[in-house]
Design a protein around this motif. Structure first.
Motif, PDB file in Angstrom:
ATOM      1  N   THR A  12      39.121  46.753  40.237  1.00  0.00           N
ATOM      2  CA  THR A  12      38.109  45.959  39.537  1.00  0.00           C
ATOM      3  C   THR A  12      38.764  44.921  38.641  1.00  0.00           C
ATOM      4  OG1 THR A  12      36.615  47.870  39.539  1.00  0.00           O
ATOM      5  CG2 THR A  12      36.107  46.074  38.020  1.00  0.00           C
ATOM      6  N   LEU A  13      39.824  45.313  37.948  1.00  0.00           N
ATOM      7  CA  LEU A  13      40.518  44.380  37.064  1.00  0.00           C
ATOM      8  C   LEU A  13      41.098  43.204  37.845  1.00  0.00           C
ATOM      9  CD1 LEU A  13      42.718  45.195  34.036  1.00  0.00           C
ATOM     10  CD2 LEU A  13      43.626  43.665  35.779  1.00  0.00           C
ATOM     11  N   SER A  26      37.934  46.318  28.462  1.00  0.00           N
ATOM     12  CA  SER A  26      37.325  47.587  28.860  1.00  0.00           C
ATOM     13  C   SER A  26      35.813  47.456  29.063  1.00  0.00           C
ATOM     14  CB  SER A  26      37.629  48.658  27.817  1.00  0.00           C
ATOM     15  OG  SER A  26      37.169  48.256  26.537  1.00  0.00           O
ATOM     16  N   LYS A  27      35.165  46.593  28.292  1.00  0.00           N
ATOM     17  CA  LYS A  27      33.712  46.422  28.452  1.00  0.00           C
ATOM     18  C   LYS A  27      33.373  45.845  29.813  1.00  0.00           C
ATOM     19  CE  LYS A  27      29.682  44.402  26.158  1.00  0.00           C
ATOM     20  NZ  LYS A  27      29.197  43.588  24.994  1.00  0.00           N
ATOM     21  N   ALA A  28      34.140  44.825  30.251  1.00  0.00           N
ATOM     22  CA  ALA A  28      33.901  44.237  31.569  1.00  0.00           C
ATOM     23  C   ALA A  28      34.209  45.245  32.669  1.00  0.00           C
ATOM     24  CB  ALA A  28      34.764  42.987  31.752  1.00  0.00           C
ATOM     25  N   LEU A  29      35.251  46.026  32.494  1.00  0.00           N
ATOM     26  CA  LEU A  29      35.588  47.038  33.511  1.00  0.00           C
ATOM     27  C   LEU A  29      34.491  48.082  33.618  1.00  0.00           C
ATOM     28  CD1 LEU A  29      39.414  47.590  32.898  1.00  0.00           C
ATOM     29  CD2 LEU A  29      38.327  46.455  34.836  1.00  0.00           C
ATOM     30  N   SER A  30      33.941  48.464  32.488  1.00  0.00           N
ATOM     31  CA  SER A  30      32.857  49.446  32.507  1.00  0.00           C
ATOM     32  C   SER A  30      31.645  48.898  33.249  1.00  0.00           C
ATOM     33  CB  SER A  30      32.477  49.809  31.068  1.00  0.00           C
ATOM     34  OG  SER A  30      31.379  50.692  31.051  1.00  0.00           O
ATOM     35  N   HIS A  31      31.375  47.610  33.061  1.00  0.00           N
ATOM     36  CA  HIS A  31      30.205  46.985  33.687  1.00  0.00           C
ATOM     37  C   HIS A  31      30.380  46.819  35.195  1.00  0.00           C
ATOM     38  CE1 HIS A  31      26.762  44.337  34.204  1.00  0.00           C
ATOM     39  NE2 HIS A  31      27.551  43.462  34.811  1.00  0.00           N
ATOM     40  N   PHE A  74      46.973  45.956  44.987  1.00  0.00           N
ATOM     41  CA  PHE A  74      45.651  45.497  45.415  1.00  0.00           C
ATOM     42  C   PHE A  74      45.668  45.029  46.865  1.00  0.00           C
ATOM     43  CE2 PHE A  74      42.739  41.830  45.861  1.00  0.00           C
ATOM     44  CZ  PHE A  74      41.529  42.453  45.597  1.00  0.00           C
ATOM     45  N   VAL A  75      46.662  44.206  47.203  1.00  0.00           N
ATOM     46  CA  VAL A  75      46.745  43.669  48.562  1.00  0.00           C
ATOM     47  C   VAL A  75      47.012  44.773  49.573  1.00  0.00           C
ATOM     48  CG1 VAL A  75      48.161  42.236  50.083  1.00  0.00           C
ATOM     49  CG2 VAL A  75      47.427  41.343  47.878  1.00  0.00           C
ATOM     50  N   ASP A  76      47.944  45.648  49.279  1.00  0.00           N
ATOM     51  CA  ASP A  76      48.323  46.691  50.229  1.00  0.00           C
ATOM     52  C   ASP A  76      47.222  47.724  50.431  1.00  0.00           C
ATOM     53  OD1 ASP A  76      50.741  45.477  50.557  1.00  0.00           O
ATOM     54  OD2 ASP A  76      51.864  46.882  49.305  1.00  0.00           O
ATOM     55  N   CYS A  77      46.541  48.086  49.363  1.00  0.00           N
ATOM     56  CA  CYS A  77      45.581  49.185  49.454  1.00  0.00           C
ATOM     57  C   CYS A  77      44.167  48.751  49.826  1.00  0.00           C
ATOM     58  CB  CYS A  77      45.540  49.952  48.135  1.00  0.00           C
ATOM     59  SG  CYS A  77      47.068  50.821  47.754  1.00  0.00           S
ATOM     60  N   TYR A  78      43.797  47.551  49.447  1.00  0.00           N
ATOM     61  CA  TYR A  78      42.404  47.179  49.626  1.00  0.00           C
ATOM     62  C   TYR A  78      42.163  46.054  50.618  1.00  0.00           C
ATOM     63  CZ  TYR A  78      41.859  50.116  45.574  1.00  0.00           C
ATOM     64  OH  TYR A  78      41.891  51.174  44.722  1.00  0.00           O
ATOM     65  N   LEU A  79      43.224  45.355  51.009  1.00  0.00           N
ATOM     66  CA  LEU A  79      43.038  44.276  51.976  1.00  0.00           C
ATOM     67  C   LEU A  79      43.600  44.641  53.340  1.00  0.00           C
ATOM     68  CD1 LEU A  79      43.723  41.102  49.814  1.00  0.00           C
ATOM     69  CD2 LEU A  79      41.568  42.252  50.296  1.00  0.00           C
ATOM     70  N   SER A  80      44.818  45.175  53.369  1.00  0.00           N
ATOM     71  CA  SER A  80      45.460  45.459  54.649  1.00  0.00           C
ATOM     72  C   SER A  80      44.751  46.567  55.415  1.00  0.00           C
ATOM     73  CB  SER A  80      46.931  45.857  54.426  1.00  0.00           C
ATOM     74  OG  SER A  80      47.622  44.821  53.769  1.00  0.00           O
ATOM     75  N   ALA A  81      44.037  47.430  54.707  1.00  0.00           N
ATOM     76  CA  ALA A  81      43.425  48.578  55.365  1.00  0.00           C
ATOM     77  C   ALA A  81      42.057  48.273  55.952  1.00  0.00           C
ATOM     78  CB  ALA A  81      43.297  49.731  54.368  1.00  0.00           C
ATOM     79  N   SER A  82      41.534  47.069  55.734  1.00  0.00           N
ATOM     80  CA  SER A  82      40.193  46.761  56.218  1.00  0.00           C
ATOM     81  C   SER A  82      40.194  45.418  56.934  1.00  0.00           C
ATOM     82  CB  SER A  82      39.211  46.712  55.046  1.00  0.00           C
ATOM     83  OG  SER A  82      39.596  45.722  54.128  1.00  0.00           O
ATOM     84  N   PRO A  83      39.277  45.228  57.904  1.00  0.00           N
ATOM     85  CA  PRO A  83      39.222  43.940  58.608  1.00  0.00           C
ATOM     86  C   PRO A  83      38.777  42.827  57.674  1.00  0.00           C
ATOM     87  CG  PRO A  83      37.330  45.302  59.167  1.00  0.00           C
ATOM     88  CD  PRO A  83      38.252  46.170  58.359  1.00  0.00           C
ATOM     89  N   PHE A  84      39.290  41.637  57.928  1.00  0.00           N
ATOM     90  CA  PHE A  84      38.936  40.500  57.087  1.00  0.00           C
ATOM     91  C   PHE A  84      37.661  39.858  57.624  1.00  0.00           C
ATOM     92  CE2 PHE A  84      42.684  41.082  54.906  1.00  0.00           C
ATOM     93  CZ  PHE A  84      43.804  41.039  55.724  1.00  0.00           C
ATOM     94  N   ASP A  85      36.681  39.740  56.770  1.00  0.00           N
ATOM     95  CA  ASP A  85      35.434  39.101  57.191  1.00  0.00           C
ATOM     96  C   ASP A  85      35.024  38.002  56.215  1.00  0.00           C
ATOM     97  OD1 ASP A  85      34.763  40.587  55.021  1.00  0.00           O
ATOM     98  OD2 ASP A  85      33.288  41.854  56.033  1.00  0.00           O
ATOM     99  N   ALA A  86      35.989  37.552  55.398  1.00  0.00           N
ATOM    100  CA  ALA A  86      35.669  36.526  54.391  1.00  0.00           C
ATOM    101  C   ALA A  86      35.702  35.119  54.970  1.00  0.00           C
ATOM    102  CB  ALA A  86      36.640  36.624  53.218  1.00  0.00           C
ATOM    103  N   ILE A  87      36.135  34.964  56.201  1.00  0.00           N
ATOM    104  CA  ILE A  87      36.209  33.631  56.804  1.00  0.00           C
ATOM    105  C   ILE A  87      35.746  33.721  58.247  1.00  0.00           C
ATOM    106  CG2 ILE A  87      38.608  33.872  57.544  1.00  0.00           C
ATOM    107  CD1 ILE A  87      37.051  30.643  56.214  1.00  0.00           C
TER     108      ILE A  87
END
Length: 337
Positions: A12-13, A26-31, A74-87
């Motif tokens: 999230t950060l 911390s307030k933004a992270l909580s939200h 962030f890149v290794d855990c959350y991007l490489s493991a899923s297909p890219f559909d942002a483009i």
């Protein structure tokens, strides 16, 4: 090594920092995290993440920003493991198809396309062709001891070389030398010019021999001339990069000299698929505040070069990575026809 709560907060950060460019508290992270935990718990987790080197406090405020290690996680855990559909590939094609009439122009257009789509610098290691054939040459006198050699290849590419002959040549002599090469070398590969000229040199007057030798000494472009860079000026709009003028000057010197970039791109050439270099991972000091994303492209199944983008570490990786991937496929398809 991070528990689920820490992973969610780190993700999230990073996402919030990429979106807003401001240290995240911390307030933004909580939200935004969706976690039902207290602000005190979030602050404790952030303190742990900072101690482990994933985040840092760039100012005296309570907010934190991701470090190179945080971006890498962030890149290794959350991007490489899923297909890219942002483009969508069609979004790239809307900017125009790559010209297919000349490999050099095709690669240059790919570099420009990457810059337009990402607002970063687009780079392409163009294919090296050993069989380029000469159409004609021309000599143009620049000054007493400087002559511009213009080579036009049969596929329409134009290459310029500045020669520094030991004597002064007149316009008539330059025309005679050009006529000689055009008569004996037109249709020959650039790499074979020296042998052809040497075998026919007995026909030349002695004062032209040195000029012809200089003209055919290095007819092939140097390795760094195969590196095409577009949109370097786009990086001036990055607050992260523009805030350090010394580093920015080093970055533009890197673009100008290109030799160090060649090594980086050639390493991507040998790799399989997308390569992501964050900060110091590139091994090049001018890129310590940048991320480089590269992908190889192929012609008839064989890797011919590498393309990619250079931008600040705070970039929308989920969008930039697929742009590089799809553009590499587009360049591969265009060059294969």
């Amino acid at each position: 090594m991070l528990n689920e709560r820490a992973q969610i907060l780190l993700r999230t950060l990073v996402e919030r920092y990429i979106a807003d460019g401001q240290p995240v508290g911390s307030k933004a992270l909580s939200h935004y995290s969706g976690l039902d935990v207290s602000s005190a718990t979030i602050r404790n987790v952030m303190a742990d993440l900072e101690e482990m080197g994933f985040i840092a406090s760039p100012h005296t405020s309570a907010g934190r920003a991701p470090t190179r290690l945080g971006y890498r996680f962030f890149v290794d855990c959350y991007l490489s493991a899923s297909p890219f559909d942002a483009i969508n590939p069609e979004e790239i094609l809307q900017h125009g198809r790559l010209p297919a009439d000349n490999p050099q122009r095709t690669a240059a257009a790919a570099s420009q396309l990457l810059s337009q789509l990402t607002n970063f610098a687009g780079i392409v290691l163009a294919p090296k062709r050993q069989d380029v054939r000469l159409r004609q040459v021309e000599f143009l006198k620049l000054s007493e001891r400087r002559v511009l050699l213009i080579l036009v290849t049969q596929d329409g590419d134009v290459q310029n070389r500045i020669l520094h002959p030991q004597q002064d040549y007149g316009e008539a002599q330059l025309q005679e030398a050009a006529n000689f090469i055009n008569a004996h070398c037109s249709g020959r590969t650039l790499g074979s010019l020296r042998g052809v000229v040497e075998s026919e040199m007995h026909q030349l007057r002695s004062e032209l021999v040195a000029l012809l030798n200089a003209a055919v000494e290095h007819p092939q472009p140097s390795a760094t001339e195969h590196i095409l860079v577009s949109g370097e000026h786009q990086l001036l709009a990055s607050a992260e990069l523009a805030s350090n003028m010394g580093r920015l000057r080093q970055l533009f010197e890197l673009f100008e000299r290109k030799a160090a970039l060649l090594q980086l791109l050639e390493s991507g050439h040998a790799a399989d698929g997308i390569q992501i270099y964050i900060g110091g991972e590139s091994g090049l000091a001018p890129l310590d505040d940048c991320s480089v994303i590269t992908a190889p492209y192929r012609v008839d199944g064989e890797v011919m070069g590498t393309l990619g983008v250079i931008g600040p570490t705070r970039m929308a990786y989920d969008r930039v990575i697929p742009i590089v991937d799809v553009t590499a496929r587009l360049l591969s398809n265009t060059l294969s026809y």
